[in-house]
Structures are given as C-alpha cells and as structure tokens.
Design a protein around this motif. Sequence first.
Motif, PDB file in Angstrom:
ATOM      1  N   TYR A  32      26.684  -6.173  77.755  1.00  0.00           N
ATOM      2  CA  TYR A  32      27.388  -5.207  76.913  1.00  0.00           C
ATOM      3  C   TYR A  32      26.420  -4.706  75.855  1.00  0.00           C
ATOM      4  N   PHE A  33      26.428  -3.374  75.639  1.00  0.00           N
ATOM      5  CA  PHE A  33      25.474  -2.754  74.719  1.00  0.00           C
ATOM      6  C   PHE A  33      26.219  -1.784  73.814  1.00  0.00           C
ATOM      7  N   MET A  34      25.942  -1.878  72.535  1.00  0.00           N
ATOM      8  CA  MET A  34      26.659  -1.084  71.559  1.00  0.00           C
ATOM      9  C   MET A  34      25.695  -0.422  70.584  1.00  0.00           C
ATOM     10  N   TRP A  35      26.134   0.695  70.046  1.00  0.00           N
ATOM     11  CA  TRP A  35      25.470   1.322  68.910  1.00  0.00           C
ATOM     12  C   TRP A  35      26.492   1.483  67.788  1.00  0.00           C
ATOM     13  N   TYR A  36      26.066   1.053  66.607  1.00  0.00           N
ATOM     14  CA  TYR A  36      26.888   1.209  65.411  1.00  0.00           C
ATOM     15  C   TYR A  36      26.139   2.111  64.420  1.00  0.00           C
ATOM     16  N   ARG A  37      26.913   2.865  63.642  1.00  0.00           N
ATOM     17  CA  ARG A  37      26.369   3.666  62.552  1.00  0.00           C
ATOM     18  C   ARG A  37      26.884   3.067  61.247  1.00  0.00           C
ATOM     19  N   GLN A  38      25.982   2.924  60.291  1.00  0.00           N
ATOM     20  CA  GLN A  38      26.371   2.348  58.997  1.00  0.00           C
ATOM     21  C   GLN A  38      25.906   3.253  57.871  1.00  0.00           C
ATOM     22  N   TYR A  39      26.853   3.833  57.153  1.00  0.00           N
ATOM     23  CA  TYR A  39      26.537   4.595  55.963  1.00  0.00           C
ATOM     24  C   TYR A  39      26.345   3.634  54.794  1.00  0.00           C
ATOM     25  N   SER A  40      25.642   4.122  53.770  1.00  0.00           N
ATOM     26  CA  SER A  40      25.361   3.289  52.614  1.00  0.00           C
ATOM     27  C   SER A  40      26.660   2.761  51.993  1.00  0.00           C
ATOM     28  N   ARG A  41      26.697   1.470  51.702  1.00  0.00           N
ATOM     29  CA  ARG A  41      27.830   0.802  51.063  1.00  0.00           C
ATOM     30  C   ARG A  41      29.106   0.826  51.909  1.00  0.00           C
ATOM     31  N   LYS A  42      28.937   0.964  53.224  1.00  0.00           N
ATOM     32  CA  LYS A  42      30.085   0.912  54.132  1.00  0.00           C
ATOM     33  C   LYS A  42      29.784  -0.089  55.249  1.00  0.00           C
ATOM     34  N   GLY A  43      30.832  -0.456  56.011  1.00  0.00           N
ATOM     35  CA  GLY A  43      30.620  -1.335  57.147  1.00  0.00           C
ATOM     36  C   GLY A  43      30.157  -0.556  58.366  1.00  0.00           C
ATOM     37  N   PRO A  44      29.608  -1.254  59.366  1.00  0.00           N
ATOM     38  CA  PRO A  44      29.200  -0.587  60.606  1.00  0.00           C
ATOM     39  C   PRO A  44      30.406   0.010  61.335  1.00  0.00           C
ATOM     40  N   GLU A  45      30.180   1.203  61.885  1.00  0.00           N
ATOM     41  CA  GLU A  45      31.217   1.922  62.617  1.00  0.00           C
ATOM     42  C   GLU A  45      30.770   2.050  64.071  1.00  0.00           C
ATOM     43  N   LEU A  46      31.622   1.653  65.009  1.00  0.00           N
ATOM     44  CA  LEU A  46      31.245   1.702  66.421  1.00  0.00           C
ATOM     45  C   LEU A  46      31.084   3.149  66.891  1.00  0.00           C
ATOM     46  N   THR A  62      24.369  10.383  73.151  1.00  0.00           N
ATOM     47  CA  THR A  62      24.189   9.845  74.495  1.00  0.00           C
ATOM     48  C   THR A  62      23.543   8.482  74.392  1.00  0.00           C
ATOM     49  N   ALA A  63      24.154   7.500  75.049  1.00  0.00           N
ATOM     50  CA  ALA A  63      23.584   6.159  75.100  1.00  0.00           C
ATOM     51  C   ALA A  63      23.040   5.914  76.498  1.00  0.00           C
ATOM     52  N   GLN A  64      21.853   5.322  76.548  1.00  0.00           N
ATOM     53  CA  GLN A  64      21.230   4.984  77.831  1.00  0.00           C
ATOM     54  C   GLN A  64      20.875   3.515  77.843  1.00  0.00           C
ATOM     55  N   VAL A  65      21.079   2.896  79.005  1.00  0.00           N
ATOM     56  CA  VAL A  65      20.705   1.493  79.178  1.00  0.00           C
ATOM     57  C   VAL A  65      19.803   1.397  80.406  1.00  0.00           C
ATOM     58  N   ASP A  66      18.639   0.820  80.243  1.00  0.00           N
ATOM     59  CA  ASP A  66      17.721   0.561  81.351  1.00  0.00           C
ATOM     60  C   ASP A  66      17.512  -0.948  81.419  1.00  0.00           C
ATOM     61  N   LYS A  67      18.287  -1.617  82.249  1.00  0.00           N
ATOM     62  CA  LYS A  67      18.215  -3.080  82.296  1.00  0.00           C
ATOM     63  C   LYS A  67      16.925  -3.565  82.930  1.00  0.00           C
ATOM     64  N   SER A  68      16.340  -2.769  83.815  1.00  0.00           N
ATOM     65  CA  SER A  68      15.088  -3.207  84.448  1.00  0.00           C
ATOM     66  C   SER A  68      13.963  -3.293  83.423  1.00  0.00           C
ATOM     67  N   SER A  69      14.011  -2.431  82.417  1.00  0.00           N
ATOM     68  CA  SER A  69      12.991  -2.435  81.359  1.00  0.00           C
ATOM     69  C   SER A  69      13.469  -3.165  80.104  1.00  0.00           C
ATOM     70  N   LYS A  70      14.710  -3.609  80.097  1.00  0.00           N
ATOM     71  CA  LYS A  70      15.324  -4.243  78.925  1.00  0.00           C
ATOM     72  C   LYS A  70      15.177  -3.333  77.705  1.00  0.00           C
ATOM     73  N   TYR A  71      15.730  -2.133  77.839  1.00  0.00           N
ATOM     74  CA  TYR A  71      15.494  -1.075  76.852  1.00  0.00           C
ATOM     75  C   TYR A  71      16.759  -0.232  76.771  1.00  0.00           C
ATOM     76  N   ILE A  72      17.244  -0.016  75.534  1.00  0.00           N
ATOM     77  CA  ILE A  72      18.383   0.871  75.360  1.00  0.00           C
ATOM     78  C   ILE A  72      18.032   1.952  74.355  1.00  0.00           C
ATOM     79  N   SER A  73      18.685   3.109  74.509  1.00  0.00           N
ATOM     80  CA  SER A  73      18.398   4.257  73.647  1.00  0.00           C
ATOM     81  C   SER A  73      19.687   4.918  73.211  1.00  0.00           C
TER      82      SER A  73
END
Lengths: 114, 112
Positions: A32-46, A62-73
């Motif tokens: 499972y792979f996630m990206w969160y955004r966190q503004y200053s003085r706030k909690g992370p937002e999914l 756009t989220a990309q997952v390359d498991k063969s390279s163990k790399y997410i973008s």
Amino acid sequence: QKEVEQDPGPLSVPEGAIVSLNCTYSNSAFQYFMWYRQYSRKGPELLMYTYSSGNKEDGRFTAQVDKSSKYISLFIRDSQPSDSATYLCAMSVVRLQGAQKLVFGQGTRLTINP
Amino acid sequence: DVKVTQSSRYLVKRTGEKVFLECVQDMDHENMFWYRQDPGLGLRLIYFSYDVKMKEKGDIPEGYSVSREKKERFSLILESASTNQTSMYLCASSLIDNQPQHFGDGTRLSIL
C-alpha cells in the motif's frame, strides 16, 4: 539505511510547472502506497492511496508505483501557489489482522512561486 | 468527511507533570494511532489501538501510555513529562485493516 527515503528539499518551482516528487524504499513487502499533503501547522491530509503497482490519477495529481524499482512518484500538473506544502509519502505491508502500520518518508517541502 | 479532533492545538507543561492528550473521531473507525512529528525525523508511531481496550506498541513507546475506553476516543498519556517529549503530536484513525489513515491537526506540546 531508512526503510523509506525521501529528499527533504526544499523544492521551489514557478507556478504552472509540473512537479515530480519521489520516494524510494527497501522493503519489497510494501503493498500500500500513500501520499499526504501537510500545510504548515496542520495535520497530514490524504491525497492518493494506491495498492500494488500502476498509476492513479485524481485531477491534477498522478501517483505512480514501480515495485520492480522500489520507487514511487507523485506528479502535480499545472502547479498552483496553493500546492505549497510538505508532501509525505507513506507505505505499508498487507496485514491479515490488526491495524496497518505506516512507514513515512521524511517529507519534501514544496514552494510554488507565483 | 472523516473528522479527527484533537482537544488542544497548543499545550505547555512542566517537567515531571502527567500530561493527557485527547483524540476523538466521529466515523466509527476501528483503528486509532498516535504519532509524534519532529524535524528531520518525520512521523514516528508511538502506540496504536485496533479495538476498544486493545493497544499495541509502536516504534517509540517509551515514556508514553495510552487508553481507549470508548471506540471514538484514544488518549495519549505522558507519565512524567520530560523536555525531550516536546514535539508535535498527531492522532489518526482508519476504518478497518488496510484502509488509509486520516489525521487530526495535531497538538504542539512544549515541556519546560
């Protein structure tokens, strides 16, 4: 070596640019792979949540997952000043029971300049 | 929308005090988590709970305990506060296993 590596930046780009944020990881069991955004003085937002490999698109993101390279973008198109924040990647293994334990990257601080 | 509410945004306490941080979620989530966030170290898991009265240690449980008497409420307790526990504390919850976690806005705790 950390399980999840993320360049802390800071990263500064002009408004309208395409932004690329990345994480590498060492544990091949992560599913499972996630990206969160966190503004200053706030909690992370999914922002994005993906399972296994492949791409996922949501508006300008756009989220990309390359498991063969163990790399997410995470790509941000047509970046806006309101996108200025710290972006955290996170990932976890599949658990058959019990709560999912996330492993976080250090976060990349992004500034979009008008 | 998921709502995770932390009772205090800012808190100042003295060394040796017993400190309680409270977190409430309104979406009937099974799992709840406590993290601390420090510059250069990122988010680190302190404790989590997967059911009422059930808890499990995270990566840095020393000096902390937790309580979950009701499903919607998860408390973090600093038994005897020390200056190295000055940090941003974040609570999160998730519906069931392998579902994403949703965070509150954090409590910035200073121990003097």
